[in-house]
Write a protein that holds these residues in place. Structure first.
Motif, PDB file in Angstrom:
ATOM      1  N   PHE A   5       0.833  -1.203   0.000  1.00  0.00           N
ATOM      2  CA  PHE A   5       0.000   0.000   0.000  1.00  0.00           C
ATOM      3  C   PHE A   5       0.868   1.252   0.000  1.00  0.00           C
ATOM      4  O   PHE A   5       0.679   2.159  -0.827  1.00  0.00           O
ATOM      5  N   LEU A   6       1.835   1.333   0.916  1.00  0.00           N
ATOM      6  CA  LEU A   6       2.699   2.520   0.983  1.00  0.00           C
ATOM      7  C   LEU A   6       3.582   2.628  -0.251  1.00  0.00           C
ATOM      8  O   LEU A   6       3.852   3.736  -0.734  1.00  0.00           O
ATOM      9  N   ASN A   7       4.032   1.499  -0.748  1.00  0.00           N
ATOM     10  CA  ASN A   7       4.869   1.519  -1.947  1.00  0.00           C
ATOM     11  C   ASN A   7       4.135   2.151  -3.119  1.00  0.00           C
ATOM     12  O   ASN A   7       4.739   2.890  -3.902  1.00  0.00           O
ATOM     13  N   THR A   8       2.841   1.891  -3.234  1.00  0.00           N
ATOM     14  CA  THR A   8       2.070   2.457  -4.342  1.00  0.00           C
ATOM     15  C   THR A   8       1.760   3.935  -4.116  1.00  0.00           C
ATOM     16  O   THR A   8       1.291   4.600  -5.038  1.00  0.00           O
ATOM     17  N   ARG A   9       2.022   4.466  -2.938  1.00  0.00           N
ATOM     18  CA  ARG A   9       1.764   5.882  -2.641  1.00  0.00           C
ATOM     19  C   ARG A   9       3.049   6.717  -2.596  1.00  0.00           C
ATOM     20  O   ARG A   9       3.002   7.912  -2.339  1.00  0.00           O
ATOM     21  N   ARG A  10       4.176   6.092  -2.837  1.00  0.00           N
ATOM     22  CA  ARG A  10       5.476   6.775  -2.743  1.00  0.00           C
ATOM     23  C   ARG A  10       5.541   7.993  -3.678  1.00  0.00           C
ATOM     24  O   ARG A  10       5.928   9.097  -3.275  1.00  0.00           O
ATOM     25  N   ALA A  11       5.176   7.827  -4.936  1.00  0.00           N
ATOM     26  CA  ALA A  11       5.231   8.936  -5.903  1.00  0.00           C
ATOM     27  C   ALA A  11       4.258  10.048  -5.509  1.00  0.00           C
ATOM     28  O   ALA A  11       4.588  11.234  -5.622  1.00  0.00           O
ATOM     29  N   SER A  12       3.069   9.681  -5.041  1.00  0.00           N
ATOM     30  CA  SER A  12       2.091  10.693  -4.604  1.00  0.00           C
ATOM     31  C   SER A  12       2.642  11.504  -3.439  1.00  0.00           C
ATOM     32  O   SER A  12       2.423  12.725  -3.371  1.00  0.00           O
ATOM     33  N   ALA A  13       3.340  10.853  -2.510  1.00  0.00           N
ATOM     34  CA  ALA A  13       3.913  11.563  -1.360  1.00  0.00           C
ATOM     35  C   ALA A  13       4.955  12.583  -1.826  1.00  0.00           C
ATOM     36  O   ALA A  13       4.962  13.735  -1.364  1.00  0.00           O
ATOM     37  N   LYS A  14       5.814  12.187  -2.750  1.00  0.00           N
ATOM     38  CA  LYS A  14       6.837  13.108  -3.263  1.00  0.00           C
ATOM     39  C   LYS A  14       6.196  14.282  -3.994  1.00  0.00           C
ATOM     40  O   LYS A  14       6.603  15.432  -3.824  1.00  0.00           O
ATOM     41  N   THR A  15       5.185  14.004  -4.801  1.00  0.00           N
ATOM     42  CA  THR A  15       4.497  15.059  -5.540  1.00  0.00           C
ATOM     43  C   THR A  15       3.772  16.003  -4.593  1.00  0.00           C
ATOM     44  O   THR A  15       3.787  17.230  -4.781  1.00  0.00           O
ATOM     45  N   LEU A  16       3.145  15.461  -3.554  1.00  0.00           N
ATOM     46  CA  LEU A  16       2.443  16.290  -2.581  1.00  0.00           C
ATOM     47  C   LEU A  16       3.413  17.209  -1.854  1.00  0.00           C
ATOM     48  O   LEU A  16       3.137  18.405  -1.674  1.00  0.00           O
ATOM     49  N   VAL A  17       4.557  16.692  -1.450  1.00  0.00           N
ATOM     50  CA  VAL A  17       5.563  17.529  -0.772  1.00  0.00           C
ATOM     51  C   VAL A  17       6.015  18.640  -1.705  1.00  0.00           C
ATOM     52  O   VAL A  17       6.073  19.814  -1.308  1.00  0.00           O
TER      53      VAL A  17
ATOM     54  N   SER B  94      -4.197  15.087   8.887  1.00  0.00           N
ATOM     55  CA  SER B  94      -4.203  13.627   8.829  1.00  0.00           C
ATOM     56  C   SER B  94      -5.269  13.148   7.859  1.00  0.00           C
ATOM     57  O   SER B  94      -6.353  13.733   7.777  1.00  0.00           O
ATOM     58  N   LEU B  95      -4.956  12.075   7.148  1.00  0.00           N
ATOM     59  CA  LEU B  95      -5.905  11.517   6.200  1.00  0.00           C
ATOM     60  C   LEU B  95      -5.616  10.041   5.960  1.00  0.00           C
ATOM     61  O   LEU B  95      -4.523   9.557   6.255  1.00  0.00           O
ATOM     62  N   ASP B  96      -6.606   9.342   5.436  1.00  0.00           N
ATOM     63  CA  ASP B  96      -6.481   7.906   5.201  1.00  0.00           C
ATOM     64  C   ASP B  96      -5.623   7.582   3.994  1.00  0.00           C
ATOM     65  O   ASP B  96      -4.926   6.577   3.981  1.00  0.00           O
ATOM     66  N   ASP B  97      -5.705   8.415   2.955  1.00  0.00           N
ATOM     67  CA  ASP B  97      -5.026   8.081   1.712  1.00  0.00           C
ATOM     68  C   ASP B  97      -4.628   9.353   0.979  1.00  0.00           C
ATOM     69  O   ASP B  97      -5.283  10.393   1.112  1.00  0.00           O
ATOM     70  N   ILE B  98      -3.565   9.270   0.183  1.00  0.00           N
ATOM     71  CA  ILE B  98      -3.115  10.412  -0.606  1.00  0.00           C
ATOM     72  C   ILE B  98      -3.179  10.102  -2.103  1.00  0.00           C
ATOM     73  O   ILE B  98      -2.635  10.848  -2.910  1.00  0.00           O
ATOM     74  N   ALA B  99      -3.838   9.020  -2.473  1.00  0.00           N
ATOM     75  CA  ALA B  99      -3.973   8.662  -3.883  1.00  0.00           C
ATOM     76  C   ALA B  99      -4.942   9.618  -4.568  1.00  0.00           C
ATOM     77  O   ALA B  99      -5.756  10.262  -3.922  1.00  0.00           O
ATOM     78  N   GLY B 100      -4.855   9.688  -5.878  1.00  0.00           N
ATOM     79  CA  GLY B 100      -5.770  10.536  -6.636  1.00  0.00           C
ATOM     80  C   GLY B 100      -5.062  11.782  -7.117  1.00  0.00           C
ATOM     81  O   GLY B 100      -3.839  11.824  -7.256  1.00  0.00           O
ATOM     82  N   ASP B 101      -5.829  12.830  -7.347  1.00  0.00           N
ATOM     83  CA  ASP B 101      -5.304  14.087  -7.860  1.00  0.00           C
ATOM     84  C   ASP B 101      -4.587  14.835  -6.730  1.00  0.00           C
ATOM     85  O   ASP B 101      -5.222  15.427  -5.855  1.00  0.00           O
ATOM     86  N   VAL B 102      -3.269  14.820  -6.771  1.00  0.00           N
ATOM     87  CA  VAL B 102      -2.472  15.410  -5.692  1.00  0.00           C
ATOM     88  C   VAL B 102      -2.628  16.923  -5.647  1.00  0.00           C
ATOM     89  O   VAL B 102      -2.622  17.517  -4.567  1.00  0.00           O
ATOM     90  N   SER B 103      -2.808  17.567  -6.784  1.00  0.00           N
ATOM     91  CA  SER B 103      -2.970  19.035  -6.768  1.00  0.00           C
ATOM     92  C   SER B 103      -4.277  19.429  -6.078  1.00  0.00           C
ATOM     93  O   SER B 103      -4.323  20.432  -5.356  1.00  0.00           O
ATOM     94  N   VAL B 104      -5.326  18.651  -6.261  1.00  0.00           N
ATOM     95  CA  VAL B 104      -6.596  18.909  -5.559  1.00  0.00           C
ATOM     96  C   VAL B 104      -6.412  18.694  -4.063  1.00  0.00           C
ATOM     97  O   VAL B 104      -6.886  19.486  -3.240  1.00  0.00           O
TER      98      VAL B 104
END
Length: 163
Positions: free
Chosen positions: A6-18, A73-83
């Protein structure tokens, strides 16, 4: 037991969000946590396997704008990171504070590269084998003395991944 898929699939989203939030905030960090806990419980009369109380999964975003710290805090960061980034920015519009803030030095981060795995053979045993092991231990304890009314054996496992 490897790193959380689960976290592995969110790695790119985390970097983009930061990167997106750094346009607004001096300091941004995202912590992703995936904890899986299992518990095998046996006593004289009952037995069961269940998710442990320590099971959790989600993200915490920490922000600093020079005078105020925020945490989202949130459950997930998947989806449109800019939103998502805009939703976080909107949650912390604190213009009412004005001059009532304190100046603090900018937090500096150094690259954190830590990875470890504690070796265990627990994954090589099925839940049925773990349950049987606990039942045998419980029975062995009860056989120690006729004065024992009950015994409880609990086998817990905790798998922690952080991003």
């Amino acid at each position: 037991m490897g790193f959380s898929e689960f976290l592995n699939t969110r790695r790119a989203s985390a970097k983009t969000l930061v990167a997106n939030l750094r346009k607004t905030y001096e300091y941004v960090s995202v912590l992703g946590v995936d904890v899986k806990a299992r518990s095998v419980r046996v006593n004289r009369n009952t037995s069961g396997i269940s998710a442990g109380r320590d099971t959790e999964c989600g993200f915490a975003v920490k922000l600093h704008n020079g005078g105020v710290f925020f945490e989202y805090s949130l459950d997930d960061i998947a989806g449109d990171v800019s939103v998502l980034a805009e939703r976080i920015r909107n949650a912390f519009s604190v213009s009412a504070l004005g001059e009532n803030t304190i100046a603090v030095p900018t937090l500096s981060d150094e690259p954190l590269q830590q990875s470890f795995c504690r070796e265990s053979d627990l994954a090589s045993h099925s839940e049925a084998e773990r349950l049987e092991f606990c039942k045998q231990l419980c029975q062995g304890l009860l056989e120690k003395s006729e004065n024992l009314l009950n015994a409880m054996v609990i086998l817990g496992s905790l798998e922690v991944s952080k991003l």
